[in-house]
Design an enzyme around this catalytic site. Structure first.
Site, short mmCIF file in Angstrom:
data_model
loop_
_atom_site.label_atom_id
_atom_site.label_comp_id
_atom_site.label_asym_id
_atom_site.label_seq_id
_atom_site.Cartn_x
_atom_site.Cartn_y
_atom_site.Cartn_z
CD GLU A 71 -41.50 20.64 25.11
OE1 GLU A 71 -40.42 20.02 24.98
OE2 GLU A 71 -41.78 21.63 24.43
CG ASP A 105 -39.10 13.66 28.76
OD1 ASP A 105 -38.37 14.51 29.31
OD2 ASP A 105 -39.13 13.49 27.53
CG ASN A 118 -42.61 25.42 25.89
OD1 ASN A 118 -42.97 25.15 27.04
ND2 ASN A 118 -42.24 24.49 25.02
CD GLU A 126 -36.10 24.68 23.07
OE1 GLU A 126 -35.27 24.75 22.14
OE2 GLU A 126 -36.48 23.59 23.56
CG HIS A 162 -37.61 17.87 28.10
ND1 HIS A 162 -38.36 16.78 27.69
CD2 HIS A 162 -37.97 18.88 27.29
CE1 HIS A 162 -39.12 17.14 26.67
NE2 HIS A 162 -38.90 18.41 26.41
#
Ligand code: XIL
Length: 386
Positions: free
Chosen positions: A293, A295, A221, A176, A261
């Site tokens: 990651e 979801d 990432n 990030e 996400h």
């Protein structure tokens, strides 16, 4: 490997707990899928019908983020992970705050336990992460300054990546680091690392990681680069410029981690056009893409459980329909595996955990519609490659 007898005497999940430190009574719940009644074929979710098996047939590795402590306390959790995953990542256990209890000190207990678990079950392990502006230990602000930051970062990466050298699938080296709202022309986040070291800190982190572990794939990432929106597009542009700058300087970087996400409410109009172009550009830089990651938050959805589940499942189908279309994608991880343990349940405003349904298994370890949507997307990718 644990012998079959020991495995049986401890119970499946407790066997895993034995691997993590003794065959103690776990108090874990037993898996509802372990009944003697055979499943109708369409509902089977393990073995050849597991997420990992379907992913493998599509040329993908599937896995999820885990909390090592749960592997020694929840038998059904452990069994679900054994059934479904070929790759794991520590949700928190390899972050600075977890590994660095005090300045100059390391605690590798949880991280070591996770690597042992992964190796004992022939799973791969990703490291997350070597550099982030969050999850810094409390002592960081007091101890790290402009004169020692470079050395502190290098020593951290040497110690952590070096300890697991040759045994990791990949490392999220930086996490990030682009944040448009900080207003810099290069898009870099004004993180403590940037302020203490200067803008070559990213390059320094990657070069140090490669030297410490020459075989792990090294990834950058990032989040907020998945949607078709203007702000996600701007961020993709800045990330791509950063990747090109790094590649032009021969910085060792092998993969782009797209966190993924997502929120089901954003998905109805999603096309993935921007993401697809981005993945193509990343591929042309010679890099792989990992969905690191994933979801699908159900926040903002109204209606009964069946409607929520259907919207979450549709969201996954739509997202993966676009995201898996590029051959650069080689790895897919969900951020957790069961709705019982997900960071999305934490309601910051109310400071309570709420029941949410964003993952492939529900709180009782029953496969949700999301499971079938993800598995279906793997199958579509396989069909597309045939
Ligand atoms: C999250 C964990 O899931 C939480 O348990 C923790 O409290 C905060 O961090 N992007 C990342 C992850 O790269 O490390 C974050 O994980 C989720 C967002």
């Amino acid at each position: 490997m644990l012998s079959r007898r020991k495995f049986m005497s401890c119970g499946a999940g407790a066997a895993a707990s034995a691997l993590l430190g003794g065959c103690a009574h776990t108090g874990g719940i037993s898996s509802p899928r372990r009944s003697s009644v055979p499943m109708p074929p369409g509902l089977e979710t393990t073995g050849e019908q597991s997420l990992k098996a379907h992913a493998a047939r599509a040329g993908l590795l599937y896995g999820c983020a885990v909390a090592p402590k749960l592997l020694s306390s929840d038998a059904a959790y452990t069994q679900t992970i054994l059934d479904q995953c070929d790759i794991l990542v520590a949700e928190n256990a390899m972050k600075w705050a977890a590994l660095r209890p005090a300045f100059g000190q390391f605690n590798f207990d949880q991280a070591d336990a996770l690597l042992r678990f992964a190796e004992q079950h022939q799973m791969k392990l990703r490291g997350h992460n070597l550099l982030w502006h969050e999850a810094l230990p409390k002592w960081f602000a007091a101890e790290v300054n402009r004169s020692n930051a470079r050395q502190v970062l290098v020593e951290h990466i040497q110690s952590v990546a070096g300890r697991y050298a040759g045994r990791m699938h990949s490392w999220d080296v930086v996490n990030e680091v682009v944040w448009m709202k900080d207003g810099r022309p290069d898009g870099l986040r004004t993180s403590p690392w940037l302020e203490l070291i200067g803008d070559d800190y990213i390059e320094l982190a990657f070069r140090t990681a490669r030297l410490a572990d020459p075989t792990a794939l090294l990834a950058y990432n990032e989040f907020g680069i998945e949607l078709d929106t203007e702000d996600n597009q701007q961020k993709r542009d800045a990330v791509l410029l950063l990747l090109r700058r790094l590649k032009a300087r021969n910085v060792p970087i092998d993969a782009m981690g797209v966190q993924s996400h997502m929120r089901a409410v954003d998905m109805p109009g999603f096309t993935g056009a921007g993401l697809k172009k981005f993945m193509q550009d990343v591929r042309q830089l010679g890099m792989q893409v990992f969905l690191t990651e994933m979801d699908m938050a159900d926040k903002g959805l109204s209606g009964d459980t069946a409607k929520v589940d259907a919207a979450v499942a549709d969201g996954y189908a739509k997202y993966l329909g676009a995201a898996l279309s590029d051959p650069a994608v080689t790895v897919v991880l969900t951020w957790g595996i069961t709705d019982r343990y997900t960071w999305l349940s934490w309601n910051k405003e109310k400071k309570v955990a709420e029941p949410v349904r964003p993952l492939p298994f529900d709180r009782g370890y029953k496969a949700t519609e999301a499971f079938y949507a993800i598995r279906g997307a793997f199958d579509e990718r396989k069909a597309g490659r045939a």
